[in-house]
Design a protein around this motif. Sequence first.
Motif, PDB file in Angstrom:
ATOM      1  N   SER A 151      19.466  10.099   2.488  1.00 20.79           N
ATOM      2  CA  SER A 151      20.298  10.213   1.283  1.00 20.79           C
ATOM      3  C   SER A 151      21.262  11.394   1.417  1.00 20.79           C
ATOM      4  O   SER A 151      22.423  11.312   1.040  1.00 20.79           O
ATOM      5  CB  SER A 151      19.440  10.358   0.030  1.00 20.79           C
TER       6      SER A 151
ATOM      7  N   LEU B  88      24.663  15.079  -6.198  1.00 24.35           N
ATOM      8  CA  LEU B  88      25.754  15.355  -5.264  1.00 24.35           C
ATOM      9  C   LEU B  88      27.015  14.575  -5.636  1.00 24.35           C
ATOM     10  O   LEU B  88      28.127  15.094  -5.544  1.00 24.35           O
ATOM     11  CB  LEU B  88      25.317  15.036  -3.836  1.00 24.35           C
TER      12      LEU B  88
ATOM     13  N   PRO C 209       3.694   3.145  -4.015  1.00 21.76           N
ATOM     14  CA  PRO C 209       3.856   4.332  -4.865  1.00 21.76           C
ATOM     15  C   PRO C 209       4.711   5.411  -4.206  1.00 21.76           C
ATOM     16  O   PRO C 209       5.603   5.955  -4.840  1.00 21.76           O
ATOM     17  CB  PRO C 209       2.422   4.822  -5.051  1.00 21.76           C
ATOM     18  N   VAL C 210       4.452   5.667  -2.933  1.00 19.87           N
ATOM     19  CA  VAL C 210       5.230   6.726  -2.259  1.00 19.87           C
ATOM     20  C   VAL C 210       6.673   6.283  -2.038  1.00 19.87           C
ATOM     21  O   VAL C 210       7.604   7.070  -2.092  1.00 19.87           O
ATOM     22  CB  VAL C 210       4.548   7.162  -0.941  1.00 19.87           C
ATOM     23  N   LEU C 211       6.822   4.964  -1.830  1.00 19.23           N
ATOM     24  CA  LEU C 211       8.174   4.428  -1.663  1.00 19.23           C
ATOM     25  C   LEU C 211       8.975   4.615  -2.939  1.00 19.23           C
ATOM     26  O   LEU C 211      10.142   5.011  -2.912  1.00 19.23           O
ATOM     27  CB  LEU C 211       8.072   2.940  -1.326  1.00 19.23           C
TER      28      LEU C 211
ATOM     29  N   THR D  75      25.391  11.156   1.583  1.00 13.32           N
ATOM     30  CA  THR D  75      26.252  11.921   0.677  1.00 13.32           C
ATOM     31  C   THR D  75      27.197  12.812   1.468  1.00 13.32           C
ATOM     32  O   THR D  75      28.358  12.970   1.110  1.00 13.32           O
ATOM     33  CB  THR D  75      25.393  12.778  -0.263  1.00 13.32           C
TER      34      THR D  75
ATOM     35  N   SER E 185       0.835  -1.204   0.000  1.00 15.13           N
ATOM     36  CA  SER E 185       0.000   0.000   0.000  1.00 15.13           C
ATOM     37  C   SER E 185       0.871   1.255   0.000  1.00 15.13           C
ATOM     38  O   SER E 185       0.436   2.310  -0.420  1.00 15.13           O
ATOM     39  CB  SER E 185      -0.932  -0.005   1.205  1.00 15.13           C
ATOM     40  N   LEU E 186       2.110   1.123   0.466  1.00 12.77           N
ATOM     41  CA  LEU E 186       3.026   2.279   0.489  1.00 12.77           C
ATOM     42  C   LEU E 186       3.903   2.336  -0.766  1.00 12.77           C
ATOM     43  O   LEU E 186       4.730   3.219  -0.908  1.00 12.77           O
ATOM     44  CB  LEU E 186       3.947   2.199   1.713  1.00 12.77           C
TER      45      LEU E 186
ATOM     46  N   SER F 268       9.917   8.208  -3.328  1.00 14.84           N
ATOM     47  CA  SER F 268      10.976   8.585  -2.384  1.00 14.84           C
ATOM     48  C   SER F 268      12.324   8.076  -2.859  1.00 14.84           C
ATOM     49  O   SER F 268      13.323   8.790  -2.814  1.00 14.84           O
ATOM     50  CB  SER F 268      10.692   8.000  -1.001  1.00 14.84           C
ATOM     51  N   VAL F 269      12.340   6.804  -3.313  1.00 15.16           N
ATOM     52  CA  VAL F 269      13.602   6.217  -3.775  1.00 15.16           C
ATOM     53  C   VAL F 269      14.110   6.981  -4.999  1.00 15.16           C
ATOM     54  O   VAL F 269      15.312   7.271  -5.108  1.00 15.16           O
ATOM     55  CB  VAL F 269      13.417   4.718  -4.092  1.00 15.16           C
TER      56      VAL F 269
ATOM     57  N   VAL G  53      18.938  13.002  -5.839  1.00 15.08           N
ATOM     58  CA  VAL G  53      19.769  13.827  -4.928  1.00 15.08           C
ATOM     59  C   VAL G  53      21.187  13.255  -4.847  1.00 15.08           C
ATOM     60  O   VAL G  53      22.181  13.969  -4.985  1.00 15.08           O
ATOM     61  CB  VAL G  53      19.128  13.877  -3.522  1.00 15.08           C
ATOM     62  N   VAL G  54      21.270  11.928  -4.671  1.00 14.96           N
ATOM     63  CA  VAL G  54      22.582  11.281  -4.539  1.00 14.96           C
ATOM     64  C   VAL G  54      23.382  11.438  -5.834  1.00 14.96           C
ATOM     65  O   VAL G  54      24.581  11.744  -5.803  1.00 14.96           O
ATOM     66  CB  VAL G  54      22.414   9.788  -4.169  1.00 14.96           C
TER      67      VAL G  54
ATOM     68  N   MET H 215      13.510  10.129  -5.792  1.00 14.49           N
ATOM     69  CA  MET H 215      14.012  11.449  -5.372  1.00 14.49           C
ATOM     70  C   MET H 215      15.367  11.336  -4.686  1.00 14.49           C
ATOM     71  O   MET H 215      16.282  12.113  -4.951  1.00 14.49           O
ATOM     72  CB  MET H 215      13.024  12.118  -4.429  1.00 14.49           C
ATOM     73  N   ALA H 216      15.485  10.319  -3.827  1.00 18.66           N
ATOM     74  CA  ALA H 216      16.758  10.120  -3.130  1.00 18.66           C
ATOM     75  C   ALA H 216      17.860   9.801  -4.129  1.00 18.66           C
ATOM     76  O   ALA H 216      18.983  10.296  -4.007  1.00 18.66           O
ATOM     77  CB  ALA H 216      16.620   8.992  -2.104  1.00 18.66           C
TER      78      ALA H 216
ATOM     79  N   LEU I  76       8.892  10.026   2.964  1.00 16.61           N
ATOM     80  CA  LEU I  76       9.578  10.859   1.970  1.00 16.61           C
ATOM     81  C   LEU I  76      10.691  11.680   2.633  1.00 16.61           C
ATOM     82  O   LEU I  76      11.827  11.723   2.166  1.00 16.61           O
ATOM     83  CB  LEU I  76       8.564  11.781   1.309  1.00 16.61           C
TER      84      LEU I  76
END
Lengths: 136, 153
Positions: free
Chosen positions: B16, A90, A74-76, B20, A71-72, A79-80, A86-87, A82-83, B9
């Motif tokens: 993350s 950087l 889609p948000v998971l 980093t 159930s989580l 999140s992955v 970001v990684v 987006m993370a 989120l």
Amino acid sequence: MTDQHQRPKGETFSDAAFARRIVGNLSAAAHHTDEAVAERLKAARLRALEAHRPERGTLARLFSAVRAVCSLRPVLRQSVAMAAVVVLVLAGDHWTTTSLVLELEEVDAALLTDELPIDAYLDSDFPAWLQQDSSS
Amino acid sequence: MVAARLLLLIACLFFSALATARVMPLAAPVWAELNARQHEVLAPLVDDWDGMEPVSRRKWLGISDRYDRLSADEQARIQRRMRDWVRLNPDERSRARMQYRAMQKLPPDRRSNLHAEWERYQNLPPEGRRPAEATPAPRRPGAALQGQVDIFR
């Protein structure tokens, strides 16, 4: 609480057997009750069934945990993603900076330890003079 | 449910960023954080260190790591030149690096003689140092330099 029950003649039997016996007695007695009482009993039984939560085994718990994660999902996934972005950004910045530092370090170390003084590398006429001198 | 998703989120982004940050130090150390050997090698930079860009500080730390592998003459030269180097403006440093790279492309016999050539060049009067043929004025910054750099390619 014990799961053994004493029968009138001294015999013992389990919770399940005891429950079955109660159910049988109640069902038999229900035939002799009037309609209103039967309806109230039926409603009470339904409420009891709704409130009843059987003890869950390992598999059931695992299944419900998987359902919770699903159930989580889609948000998971968001999140992955987006993370990861970001990684990556950087890490790219880190790699670029490290390359720049290494390049500067090599050139500056060589230039500052060179036999020629810094002024020779700042004089823009010197390379042209060298070329002219070698060709003449 | 919405709160749980938001929390998840935020947690993902936080971890993350944390991961980093562990890999990449955000800033180079200030002077007080250097060790005794770095203080000794980088002593000429003491007045300028804390005002330097992190990239420059990290570069100098790399140079200080190489320092013990240099010959005594090279160590003395780098010590003498450090302060002058950091006092140059960025354009001058960039021009010096470019000219250094170009001169590295000279044939070995000419490169080994560069110091004597520089001495000879310095002993010339200013008008003798300039090339005989006047070069046209550069149309863009660095154009003249680029032309000179190209002669070594």
